[in-house]
Design an enzyme around this catalytic site. Structure first.
Site, PDB file in Angstrom:
ATOM      1  N   SER A 184      -8.441   0.862  -7.548  1.00 19.27           N
ATOM      2  CA  SER A 184      -9.384  -0.254  -7.631  1.00 19.27           C
ATOM      3  C   SER A 184     -10.233  -0.407  -6.375  1.00 19.27           C
ATOM      4  O   SER A 184     -11.432  -0.691  -6.456  1.00 19.27           O
ATOM      5  CB  SER A 184      -8.631  -1.562  -7.907  1.00 19.27           C
ATOM      6  OG  SER A 184      -7.911  -1.478  -9.110  1.00 19.27           O
ATOM      7  N   HIS A 231      -9.731  -4.888  -3.335  1.00 19.18           N
ATOM      8  CA  HIS A 231     -11.057  -4.991  -3.960  1.00 19.18           C
ATOM      9  C   HIS A 231     -12.101  -5.384  -2.922  1.00 19.18           C
ATOM     10  O   HIS A 231     -13.181  -4.793  -2.848  1.00 19.18           O
ATOM     11  CB  HIS A 231     -11.030  -6.020  -5.083  1.00 19.18           C
ATOM     12  CG  HIS A 231     -10.149  -5.630  -6.225  1.00 19.18           C
ATOM     13  ND1 HIS A 231     -10.004  -6.415  -7.358  1.00 19.18           N
ATOM     14  CD2 HIS A 231      -9.364  -4.540  -6.428  1.00 19.18           C
ATOM     15  CE1 HIS A 231      -9.167  -5.817  -8.197  1.00 19.18           C
ATOM     16  NE2 HIS A 231      -8.772  -4.684  -7.651  1.00 19.18           N
TER      17      HIS A 231
END
Length: 281
Positions: A184, A231
């Protein structure tokens, strides 16, 4: 006279197609359809024709035939490696996940295994197959776009450095024993770079901004067990990489581009040493 925001960012053979790749020899902008990969960089049709006319005739190598012109080989390779690692994670006794996951404590005075900051990008949660499936689907979408825009080497650097930046985000924003796996952070880095490049090329960013915003918000929802810290770190790292690519797109700035990428990597590595400089109690 053109009213485009950046006339140089359009293929000289197809004025309606945006591109970020320049011909290695003449420096003109060319779209993926017009690109022919060379030993270093790509060539436009005219330069390639001239080179072939002066070169001895040989049969194309098997690898060249397999990869093809303009194909996102790096993207497909990363997806393939990630799925192979995922299958290995499912084999009892190998403990692949445990050997490759990342925790901030692994770059501290208690343990020093910094390679985990990158290996964790290739492992995913085995209890939730949609984790790896969704990440690889997103990589497939953005990878094809960015690899054709940047070229294979730059794209690979973007992916790995974004993954590193995601791990640095975990070091600074998560508790030291937080265990993270997944691509991610690297994928958010691709989004961040694409945002910067799209802005420079004058493209529409509304849908991408909405997509990034939704994914960031989901990471903050309690109970989702998502490392939003990765993230954020990946997004920032990818945006910085995109800025470097945009501001050094001239072939004469290639050395400066390399220096800036190396400098960014060094900064990230130094930031990852938080618990080495300030040991855990």
């Amino acid at each position: 006279m053109t009213d485009r925001p950046d006339a140089g960012a359009f293929c000289y053979r197809h004025p309606d197609r945006q591109s970020y790749i320049l011909c290695q020899r003449c420096g003109r902008t060319i779209c993926p359809e017009c690109q022919t990969p060379g030993a270093v960089g790509v060539f436009c049709p005219e330069c390639m024709k001239e080179q072939r006319a002066n070169a001895p005739r040989t049969k194309p190598a098997i690898l060249t035939r397999l990869t093809g012109r303009g194909r996102p080989v790096v993207t497909y390779s990363i997806i393939g490696v990630t799925f192979v690692v995922f299958l290995l994670q499912l084999i009892p006794g190998l403990n692949v996940t445990q050997y490759l996951l990342f925790q901030p404590v692994y770059v501290s005075t208690f343990a020093f295994e910094p390679w985990r900051m990158l290996t964790s990008v290739f492992v995913h949660s085995t209890g939730f197959i949609f984790h790896v499936a969704l990440n690889m689907y997103t990589l497939w979408i953005f990878g094809q776009l960015l690899e054709s825009l940047l070229g294979r080497g730059r794209f690979l650097a973007l992916y790995l450095i974004s993954g590193l930046a995601g791990s640095v985000g975990v070091v600074w924003l998560a508790p030291p024993l937080t265990a993270v796996v997944g691509a991610s952070g690297a994928i958010f880095g691709l989004m961040g770079a694409f945002l910067v490049i799209q802005r420079r090329l004058g493209g529409n960013m509304t849908q991408l901004l909405v997509l990034v915003g939704i994914n960031l918000v989901i990471g903050f929802i309690p109970g989702t067990n998502i490392a939003w810290q990765a993230h954020v770190g990946g997004l920032v790292g990818g945006a910085l990489m995109g800025l470097i690519f945009v501001e050094t797109r001239n072939p004469r700035q290639r050395t400066l581009q390399t220096v800036l990428i190396v400098a960014l990597t060094i900064v990230l590595l130094v930031l990852s040493l938080r618990y080495v400089f300030f040991p855990l109690a």
